[in-house]
Design an enzyme around this catalytic site. Structure first.
Site, PDB file in Angstrom:
ATOM      1  N   ARG A  21      39.489  10.314  42.325  1.00  0.00           N
ATOM      2  CA  ARG A  21      40.859  10.376  41.775  1.00  0.00           C
ATOM      3  C   ARG A  21      40.803  10.774  40.299  1.00  0.00           C
ATOM      4  O   ARG A  21      41.583  11.596  39.831  1.00  0.00           O
ATOM      5  CB  ARG A  21      41.578   9.028  41.933  1.00  0.00           C
ATOM      6  CG  ARG A  21      41.869   8.692  43.382  1.00  0.00           C
ATOM      7  CD  ARG A  21      43.068   7.785  43.512  1.00  0.00           C
ATOM      8  NE  ARG A  21      44.275   8.468  43.080  1.00  0.00           N
ATOM      9  CZ  ARG A  21      45.384   7.787  42.705  1.00  0.00           C
ATOM     10  NH1 ARG A  21      45.394   6.480  42.716  1.00  0.00           N
ATOM     11  NH2 ARG A  21      46.455   8.435  42.320  1.00  0.00           N
ATOM     12  N   GLN A  55      54.023   2.571  37.566  1.00  0.00           N
ATOM     13  CA  GLN A  55      53.093   2.040  38.553  1.00  0.00           C
ATOM     14  C   GLN A  55      51.876   2.962  38.662  1.00  0.00           C
ATOM     15  O   GLN A  55      50.894   2.616  39.312  1.00  0.00           O
ATOM     16  CB  GLN A  55      53.768   1.936  39.927  1.00  0.00           C
ATOM     17  CG  GLN A  55      54.975   1.019  39.959  1.00  0.00           C
ATOM     18  CD  GLN A  55      55.687   1.097  41.298  1.00  0.00           C
ATOM     19  OE1 GLN A  55      55.351   0.379  42.248  1.00  0.00           O
ATOM     20  NE2 GLN A  55      56.649   1.998  41.399  1.00  0.00           N
ATOM     21  N   HIS A  70      50.086  -1.222  36.784  1.00  0.00           N
ATOM     22  CA  HIS A  70      48.990  -1.243  37.765  1.00  0.00           C
ATOM     23  C   HIS A  70      47.683  -0.764  37.151  1.00  0.00           C
ATOM     24  O   HIS A  70      46.745  -0.431  37.872  1.00  0.00           O
ATOM     25  CB  HIS A  70      49.346  -0.371  38.975  1.00  0.00           C
ATOM     26  CG  HIS A  70      50.430  -0.978  39.826  1.00  0.00           C
ATOM     27  ND1 HIS A  70      51.073  -0.278  40.810  1.00  0.00           N
ATOM     28  CD2 HIS A  70      50.989  -2.208  39.835  1.00  0.00           C
ATOM     29  CE1 HIS A  70      51.991  -1.056  41.393  1.00  0.00           C
ATOM     30  NE2 HIS A  70      51.956  -2.224  40.797  1.00  0.00           N
ATOM     31  N   CYS A 102      29.473  -6.151  26.758  1.00  0.00           N
ATOM     32  CA  CYS A 102      28.420  -7.169  26.956  1.00  0.00           C
ATOM     33  C   CYS A 102      27.081  -6.550  27.360  1.00  0.00           C
ATOM     34  O   CYS A 102      26.089  -7.266  27.520  1.00  0.00           O
ATOM     35  CB  CYS A 102      28.873  -8.184  28.018  1.00  0.00           C
ATOM     36  SG  CYS A 102      28.921  -7.532  29.692  1.00  0.00           S
ATOM     37  N   THR A 138      59.601   6.404  43.272  1.00  0.00           N
ATOM     38  CA  THR A 138      58.888   5.300  43.914  1.00  0.00           C
ATOM     39  C   THR A 138      59.609   4.920  45.203  1.00  0.00           C
ATOM     40  O   THR A 138      60.831   4.964  45.285  1.00  0.00           O
ATOM     41  CB  THR A 138      58.751   4.071  42.975  1.00  0.00           C
ATOM     42  OG1 THR A 138      58.045   3.031  43.642  1.00  0.00           O
ATOM     43  CG2 THR A 138      60.102   3.559  42.510  1.00  0.00           C
ATOM     44  N   LEU A 172      63.060  11.777  45.550  1.00  0.00           N
ATOM     45  CA  LEU A 172      63.223  12.920  46.468  1.00  0.00           C
ATOM     46  C   LEU A 172      64.181  12.575  47.604  1.00  0.00           C
ATOM     47  O   LEU A 172      65.055  13.351  47.981  1.00  0.00           O
ATOM     48  CB  LEU A 172      61.843  13.304  47.030  1.00  0.00           C
ATOM     49  CG  LEU A 172      61.766  14.625  47.792  1.00  0.00           C
ATOM     50  CD1 LEU A 172      62.138  15.785  46.874  1.00  0.00           C
ATOM     51  CD2 LEU A 172      60.358  14.847  48.349  1.00  0.00           C
TER      52      LEU A 172
HETATM   53  N1  APR Z   1      60.112  14.127  43.169  1.00  0.00           N
HETATM   54  C1  APR Z   1      60.664  12.886  43.253  1.00  0.00           C
HETATM   55  N2  APR Z   1      60.265  11.945  44.138  1.00  0.00           N
HETATM   56  C2  APR Z   1      59.256  12.283  44.967  1.00  0.00           C
HETATM   57  C3  APR Z   1      58.628  13.553  44.942  1.00  0.00           C
HETATM   58  C4  APR Z   1      59.098  14.492  43.985  1.00  0.00           C
HETATM   59  N3  APR Z   1      58.571  15.721  43.885  1.00  0.00           N
HETATM   60  N4  APR Z   1      57.670  13.576  45.905  1.00  0.00           N
HETATM   61  C5  APR Z   1      57.685  12.359  46.495  1.00  0.00           C
HETATM   62  N5  APR Z   1      58.647  11.594  45.948  1.00  0.00           N
HETATM   63  C6  APR Z   1      58.995  10.209  46.282  1.00  0.00           C
HETATM   64  C7  APR Z   1      58.821   9.866  47.737  1.00  0.00           C
HETATM   65  O1  APR Z   1      60.022  10.168  48.440  1.00  0.00           O
HETATM   66  C8  APR Z   1      58.564   8.355  47.667  1.00  0.00           C
HETATM   67  O2  APR Z   1      59.796   7.640  47.716  1.00  0.00           O
HETATM   68  O3  APR Z   1      58.104   9.364  45.583  1.00  0.00           O
HETATM   69  C9  APR Z   1      57.926   8.150  46.303  1.00  0.00           C
HETATM   70  C10 APR Z   1      56.445   7.848  46.372  1.00  0.00           C
HETATM   71  O4  APR Z   1      56.284   6.621  47.036  1.00  0.00           O
HETATM   72  P1  APR Z   1      54.807   6.025  47.249  1.00  0.00           P
HETATM   73  O5  APR Z   1      53.917   7.101  47.755  1.00  0.00           O
HETATM   74  O6  APR Z   1      54.963   4.765  48.031  1.00  0.00           O
HETATM   75  O7  APR Z   1      54.307   5.697  45.775  1.00  0.00           O
HETATM   76  P2  APR Z   1      54.723   4.465  44.872  1.00  0.00           P
HETATM   77  O8  APR Z   1      56.110   4.007  45.188  1.00  0.00           O
HETATM   78  O9  APR Z   1      54.420   4.828  43.467  1.00  0.00           O
HETATM   79  O10 APR Z   1      53.685   3.317  45.344  1.00  0.00           O
HETATM   80  C11 APR Z   1      53.726   2.094  44.633  1.00  0.00           C
HETATM   81  O11 APR Z   1      51.798   1.324  45.861  1.00  0.00           O
HETATM   82  O12 APR Z   1      49.794   1.951  46.734  1.00  0.00           O
HETATM   83  C12 APR Z   1      50.371   1.238  45.712  1.00  0.00           C
HETATM   84  O13 APR Z   1      49.512   0.828  43.586  1.00  0.00           O
HETATM   85  C13 APR Z   1      50.008   1.849  44.390  1.00  0.00           C
HETATM   86  O14 APR Z   1      51.381   2.189  42.445  1.00  0.00           O
HETATM   87  C14 APR Z   1      51.318   2.374  43.857  1.00  0.00           C
HETATM   88  C15 APR Z   1      52.346   1.511  44.564  1.00  0.00           C
END
Ligand code: APR
Length: 231
Positions: free
Chosen positions: A57, A89, A107, A137, A175, A201
């Site tokens: 990553r 996050q 996070h 350390c 998110t 999105l």
């Molecule tokens: N523009 C806006 N939103 C978008 C886009 C985009 N181009 N592409 C995807 N998305 C949206 C998706 O529709 C989804 O709702 O971003 C969101 C991503 O969701 P996740 O993949 O679940 O990511 P996230 O919400 O950040 O996850 C939270 O879960 O796995 C753990 O620690 C990890 O910080 C992470 C946490």
């Protein structure tokens, strides 16, 4: 008149920079079992596999750039005359690279290392393994990515709760609203009387808790929202 803003971002704000999200159809968790690489138990069972995941990553974030949404959020911080806090996050450094400063990585960050031996946290840009030495350390065998795994306590929750308690605008960006405590922030802000906005999105799991929403790619909806707010 808006006087205090808290913003929460997730993986969707970095998607158009080329970083995979977690739960979209081709997301990271569709390829890797989160229990193996994002839990303390997974790290204890096979630290080499976890280090390989975060080395991968860290490597593939090296070649990506902040996008228009990151840039718009940094502009909002500079030009908004009031209290401002950006809580992410995400463990990438795209917000900082776009110029954001009033920023909390709840996070953690994958270009930082945590020594489980002495507790020190340091920047870390190279490969990390169980042979890595703690810069504080000097011990070997205790280094882990400074990332908050499932079941662990996110960073700076007191500061985040305080900001949520006094904001009058809460904006959630990119998110899915699946992971707590972040997914509960909208309800805390709303209970304190804040206006709540979702820029995503598609409607998230928590969409029902938002007063307003603009659904579309972050590079379109975030700059448009910032433009309107600052006008
Ligand atoms: N523009 C806006 N939103 C978008 C886009 C985009 N181009 N592409 C995807 N998305 C949206 C998706 O529709 C989804 O709702 O971003 C969101 C991503 O969701 P996740 O993949 O679940 O990511 P996230 O919400 O950040 O996850 C939270 O879960 O796995 C753990 O620690 C990890 O910080 C992470 C946490």
């Amino acid at each position: 008149m808006t006087s205090s803003i808290v913003i929460l971002t997730g993986a969707g704000v970095s998607a158009e920079s080329g970083i995979s999200t977690f739960r979209d159809p081709d997301g990271i968790w569709s390829k890797v079992d989160y229990r193996e690489v994002a839990t303390p138990q997974g790290f204890a069972a096979n630290p080499a596999r976890v280090h390989a995941f975060y080395n991968w990553r860290r490597q593939n974030v090296r070649s990506v750039e902040p996008n228009a949404a990151h840039v718009a959020l940094a502009r909002m911080e500079r030009e908004f005359r009031g209290e401002f806090l950006l809580v992410t996050q995400n463990v990438d450094s795209l917000h900082e690279r776009a110029g954001s400063q009033k920023l909390i990585h709840m996070h953690g960050q994958h270009d930082r290392a945590l020594c489980a031996g002495c507790g020190s946290r340091n920047e870390w840009h190279d490969e990390m393994s169980m042979r890595s030495r703690c810069p504080a350390c000097q011990r070997v065998g205790h280094m882990r990515p400074d990332v908050v795994w499932f079941g662990e306590t996110p960073y700076e929750m007191d500061r985040i709760q305080a900001a949520l308690g006094q904001c009058d605008l809460f904006i959630s960006i990119g998110t899915s609203g699946n992971v707590y405590p972040a997914a509960g922030f909208v309800r805390i802000a709303r209970a304190e009387g804040a206006r709540t906005v979702e820029l995503n999105l598609v409607p998230s799991e928590g969409a029902v808790h938002f007063d307003e929403a603009d659904h579309g790619p972050a590079t379109r909806v975030v700059p448009a929202f910032v433009e309107k707010l600052l006008a």
